[in-house]
Design a protein around this motif. Structure first.
Motif, PDB file in Angstrom:
ATOM      1  N   GLU A 217       0.698  -1.128   0.080  1.00 54.45           N
ATOM      2  CA  GLU A 217       0.037  -0.050  -0.026  1.00 54.45           C
ATOM      3  C   GLU A 217       1.009   1.281  -0.125  1.00 54.45           C
ATOM      4  O   GLU A 217       1.852   1.358   0.621  1.00 54.45           O
ATOM      5  CB  GLU A 217      -0.907   0.047   1.358  1.00 54.45           C
ATOM      6  N   ASP A 252      -5.264   2.539  -2.102  1.00 59.76           N
ATOM      7  CA  ASP A 252      -6.361   2.977  -1.161  1.00 59.76           C
ATOM      8  C   ASP A 252      -6.991   4.052  -1.762  1.00 59.76           C
ATOM      9  O   ASP A 252      -6.113   4.945  -1.967  1.00 59.76           O
ATOM     10  CB  ASP A 252      -5.805   3.025   0.084  1.00 59.76           C
ATOM     11  N   HIS A 255      -5.691   7.638  -0.628  1.00 62.16           N
ATOM     12  CA  HIS A 255      -3.983   7.935  -0.537  1.00 62.16           C
ATOM     13  C   HIS A 255      -3.557   8.630  -1.612  1.00 62.16           C
ATOM     14  O   HIS A 255      -2.594   8.003  -2.119  1.00 62.16           O
ATOM     15  CB  HIS A 255      -3.609   6.256  -0.267  1.00 62.16           C
ATOM     16  N   HIS A 279      -8.584  -0.603  -1.439  1.00 58.85           N
ATOM     17  CA  HIS A 279      -9.241  -0.277  -0.240  1.00 58.85           C
ATOM     18  C   HIS A 279     -10.297   0.803  -0.483  1.00 58.85           C
ATOM     19  O   HIS A 279      -9.706   1.833  -0.982  1.00 58.85           O
ATOM     20  CB  HIS A 279      -8.281   0.256   0.804  1.00 58.85           C
ATOM     21  N   ASP A 325     -11.750   0.117   3.623  1.00 57.57           N
ATOM     22  CA  ASP A 325     -10.986   0.479   4.668  1.00 57.57           C
ATOM     23  C   ASP A 325     -11.455   1.822   5.183  1.00 57.57           C
ATOM     24  O   ASP A 325     -11.231   2.756   4.334  1.00 57.57           O
ATOM     25  CB  ASP A 325      -9.344   0.757   4.211  1.00 57.57           C
TER      26      ASP A 325
END
Ligand code: AOS
Ligand code: ZN
Ligand code: ZN
Ligand code: ZN
Length: 426
Positions: A217, A252, A255, A279, A325
């Motif tokens: 990640e 994600d 991010h 995510h 997430d």
């Protein structure tokens, strides 16, 4: 606690006639436009998303945490929560655990409990962003990138232990997210940090069983605010390539720096066969971890459009690990996750409606207006009856959120667990 089919049938019963009418109306329209509605409903029913064990309690921020009553106080109770989500939505068929928060004491019991709810164990997560009780070395100045060799060894060993835990549960992948980075210019040497991280990841990769995948990640900032070692998809991609064939990038949604074109990132990674996992969440500013689809639903649709394209056209890319997430400060975590699952399914359904052949033709003809029409026509379709049908076919709830409230699930959990329970995790 566990929801049974009879309870769901009884809450569904009042709405079935209306659903039938709405579904038929939509199915007629889509069929006339050339969509195989039955296949689409089948795709939706098959689409399963892993629930993060750390999203089942009230999260909080660095400014405080407001408890949500009846939070799961143990791994078993977390699995029960995911079981409730799955019973209602039929979309939450897996759970993603975080070690050491979720280290099982009785593996057989945990596996049985998950199986009882129809749940699989998706990617397992390591944690080297916090110092654990009694740990010999601190991660204050990094974990897999640490210049302090002992801290680095400890972080590698932790990941290898997490793999062992995952093996006993039937997980097939490890997700690594690092907080490693710096808060001030000059604090550390960029190149040395990257070299150490690559070396550590290679050791972890070498410790995985041959049928496991490693997901790396990335995130631009937080908790470090000047630099993060794995700051972007390019760095993650480079590290995955360095590790080997079964190492992949994990995207994600929160991010990225504002306005990044995430759909293009997804597309590039799938072309290169290196998109491993996802995510889901949503954000306004940064890693906000808000409910999926609550802020930028059109961006989510565009991302899904690339995912669907990749799933159809990029056999070089493996099946993706779909995970949520998220974190909740003001909502019942289970209600929030139901909303997220609905938003994911909605975006997926809409992207399945995009006529890829027509889109290619419009692209070839440089008909920019038509290209936009094709995407937006799919996006503007109310696909909810399709989602309902997919759930009903699997024995789920017609309206998961309404069912959750009608069945007073939270009250039942509070009665069972007490009010002031605290879930481990974020
Ligand atoms: C952190 O920002 C990452 O999104 C992680 O995937 C995740 O939130 C974390 O591992 C849970 O604590
Ligand atoms: Zn994440
Ligand atoms: Zn995050
Ligand atoms: Zn996040």
């Amino acid at each position: 606690m566990q929801l049974n089919k009879e309870q769901l049938q009884s809450v569904n019963s009042g709405g079935l006639d209306r659903h039938e009418a709405e579904f038929d109306f939509l199915a007629d329209k889509l069929t006339a436009a050339g969509t195989d509605v039955e296949a689409l409903v089948g795709d939706l029913a098959d689409f399963q998303v892993a629930i993060p064990s750390w999203a089942l309690g009230a999260g909080g921020t660095r400014f405080g945490r407001f408890s949500f009553y009846g939070e799961p106080g143990s791994l078993e109770q977390k699995i029960d929560d995911v079981g409730i989500l799955h019973a209602l939505t039929q979309t939450a068929g897996a759970v993603s655990l975080h070690i050491p928060w979720d280290t099982p004491t009785d593996y057989v019991a945990v596996r049985e409990r998950a199986a009882d709810h129809g749940l699989a164990f998706d990617a397992i997560n390591s944690n080297t962003f916090q110092d654990q009780q009694g740990a010999a070395h601190s991660y204050k100045h990094g974990s897999l990138s640490a210049t302090d060799e002992a801290a680095r060894e400890q972080a590698i060993a932790h990941n290898l232990e997490v793999i062992e835990v995952g093996k006993k549960l039937g997980s097939k992948s490890l997700t690594v997210w690092l907080a490693d980075g710096t808060t001030f210019p000059g604090q550390r040497n960029f190149q040395r940090s990257l070299v150490q991280t690559e070396d550590s990841l290679k050791q972890i990769y070498a410790g995985m069983p041959a049928d496991w995948k490693l997901y790396i990640e990335y995130k631009p900032y937080e908790p470090n605010f000047y630099s993060t070692v794995i700051q972007d998809w390019g760095t993650s991609f480079m590290l995955a390539n360095a590790c080997g064939e079964r190492a992949y990038t994990l995207v994600d949604l929160g991010h990225h720096l504002p306005n990044s074109n995430i759909e293009q990132i997804v597309s590039t990674l799938m072309l290169k066969g290196k998109l491993g996992g996802f995510h889901f969440n949503d954000s306004k500013y940064g890693d906000d971890d808000l409910t999926v689809g609550s802020i930028k639903p059109y961006a989510l649709f565009l991302i899904f459009n690339e995912l669907v394209y990749g799933m159809r056209n990029n056999p070089q890319n493996p099946d993706l690990a779909w995970m949520i997430d998220a974190s909740h400060n003001v909502k019942d975590p289970l209600e929030d996750l139901i909303q997220s699952l609905e938003a994911i399914q909605e975006a997926y359904a809409k992207s399945l409606l995009v006529d890829q052949d027509r889109l290619s033709a419009a692209q070839a003809a440089h008909d920019v207006v038509e290209c936009q029409e094709i995407l937006q026509d799919a996006y503007r379709t109310d696909v909810r009856p399709l989602l309902q049908r997919a759930r009903l076919n699997r024995g789920g709830a017609l309206h998961p959120l309404r069912a959750y409230r009608k069945l007073d699930v939270r009250d039942a959990l509070v009665r069972e667990r007490g009010r002031n329970t605290v879930a481990t995790g974020l």
